[in-house]
Design an enzyme around this catalytic site. Sequence first.
Site, PDB file in Angstrom:
ATOM      1  CE1 TYR A  54       8.132 -12.702  25.490  1.00  0.00           C
ATOM      2  CE2 TYR A  54      10.049 -12.093  26.784  1.00  0.00           C
ATOM      3  CZ  TYR A  54       9.389 -12.985  25.962  1.00  0.00           C
ATOM      4  OH  TYR A  54      10.002 -14.157  25.612  1.00  0.00           O
TER       5      TYR A  54
ATOM      6  CG  ASP B 276       9.299  -4.455  23.865  1.00  0.00           C
ATOM      7  OD1 ASP B 276       9.255  -4.589  22.623  1.00  0.00           O
ATOM      8  OD2 ASP B 276       9.440  -5.421  24.645  1.00  0.00           O
TER       9      ASP B 276
ATOM     10  CE  LYS C 269       9.670 -12.960  20.227  1.00  0.00           C
ATOM     11  NZ  LYS C 269       9.391 -12.112  21.373  1.00  0.00           N
TER      12      LYS C 269
ATOM     13  NE  ARG D 136      33.670  -9.361  24.590  1.00  0.00           N
ATOM     14  CZ  ARG D 136      34.755  -8.611  24.829  1.00  0.00           C
ATOM     15  NH1 ARG D 136      34.679  -7.278  24.806  1.00  0.00           N
ATOM     16  NH2 ARG D 136      35.914  -9.172  25.081  1.00  0.00           N
TER      17      ARG D 136
HETATM   18  C1  LIG Z   1       9.977 -11.889  22.674  1.00  0.00           C
HETATM   19  C2  LIG Z   1       9.837 -10.571  23.306  1.00  0.00           C
HETATM   20  C3  LIG Z   1      10.858 -10.060  24.112  1.00  0.00           C
HETATM   21  C4  LIG Z   1      12.125 -10.827  24.425  1.00  0.00           C
HETATM   22  O1  LIG Z   1      12.879 -11.040  23.301  1.00  0.00           O
HETATM   23  P1  LIG Z   1      13.828 -12.325  23.063  1.00  0.00           P
HETATM   24  O2  LIG Z   1      14.365 -12.095  21.705  1.00  0.00           O
HETATM   25  O3  LIG Z   1      12.957 -13.535  23.178  1.00  0.00           O
HETATM   26  O4  LIG Z   1      14.857 -12.288  24.143  1.00  0.00           O
HETATM   27  C5  LIG Z   1      10.685  -8.789  24.641  1.00  0.00           C
HETATM   28  N1  LIG Z   1       9.564  -8.074  24.398  1.00  0.00           N
HETATM   29  C6  LIG Z   1       8.556  -8.548  23.641  1.00  0.00           C
HETATM   30  C7  LIG Z   1       7.353  -7.704  23.406  1.00  0.00           C
HETATM   31  C8  LIG Z   1       8.656  -9.813  23.082  1.00  0.00           C
HETATM   32  O5  LIG Z   1       7.638 -10.284  22.334  1.00  0.00           O
END
Ligand SMILES: *Cc1c(COP(=O)(O)O)cnc(C)c1O
Length: 379
Positions: free
Chosen positions: A98, A170, A195, A46
Amino acid sequence: MKFNTKTIHGGQKHDPAYGAVMPPIYQTSTYAQTTPGGHKGFEYSRTHNPTRKALEDSFASIENGKFGLAFGSGLAAIDAVIKLLKPGDEVVSTNDLYGGTYRLFTKIFEDFGIKFHFIGMENADKVEDYVNENTKLIWVETPTNPMMNIIDIKAIAAISKKHNLLLAVDNTFATPYLQRPLDLGADIVMHSATKYLGGHSDVVMGALIVKDEKLAERLYFIQNASGAVCGPQDSFLVLRGIKTLHIRMQRHCENGEAIAKYLKNHPKIEKVYWPGFEDHPNHEVAKAQMDGFGGMISFVTKGSDYDSAIKIVENLKFFTLAESLGGVESLAGHPASMTHASIPKEEREKTGVVDSLIRLSVGIEDINDLIADLEQAIG
Ligand SMILES: *Cc1c(COP(=O)(O)O)cnc(C)c1O
């Protein structure tokens, strides 16, 4: 080291045990000690794992940071950032963001006494109106999801510095191939590595990258204390994904541009949201802070409603109807009923997420096949 080399070599060492070129998947929860505390830097997975560490070093390298942290999902990474705060603290956040981030902020952290202000940040000056003595963090997503608004990171960073706040960006949509927020003055970069970083739609993972050592220490503490880490197998897969990030992104950008232009000239299309167009409201900012415009596009067809948008996404063949984005394969989504269903309709529509909006994650397939697919589905 240049970016296209960093994706492959950044932060990487050959494995000390046998010289393996790829880091082995250290599928272990614990590590033998010769005497209490007598270990080789790893005690419990962890806290640390060698495969995860290799990935975290890669994250730090590609974002021009010093410290990388990997989490079990993008939301787990965001959760760790908000845990830097205390009850009574306030956050100024992008409003078009998001859906899951919005849900985490409003349905979990508001109950812990943290206050969020959701505002349009396309005009950066507006942000300062929401800053008061309780403000601790500015949360920025750019390009925004799904409206492809562009927020001026440098301008927001200036406000953040002036008031001694943290600025988190982000960077999921742009990736460090197109945009490096730490270089523009941000304190924290966040990714859903699910992504583009992973890039193959086979892993769920999150990332944070910072430069400041104190901030990194606190985030490593939260990562270990809250425990939302990812496993070694997933770390390996994302590390492998990053090795081709630059060539994938190049093709995502080329295909994205071709499709954005195709849609814009299509007689049945009302509006296309893509930051590469000169008439995009913040095109100049996009040009200044990004090295390209990416493969994410949203559009609305003329006179369309909920049902006709659903019909188009159902008729697509190469564009798979699915949540998520950023993989090699093209995906189509209907934000109002899918990714943004957790945002109330009136909140959604304020930012432009109407029932007829369709979002594309343009993959790296042959562009002619992709355009032919759109042609038959839009009709
Ligand atoms: C998918 C996404 C998230 C969340 O991420 P997860 O891996 O699904 O928890 C946050 N911000 C953006 C812009 C996203 O496309």
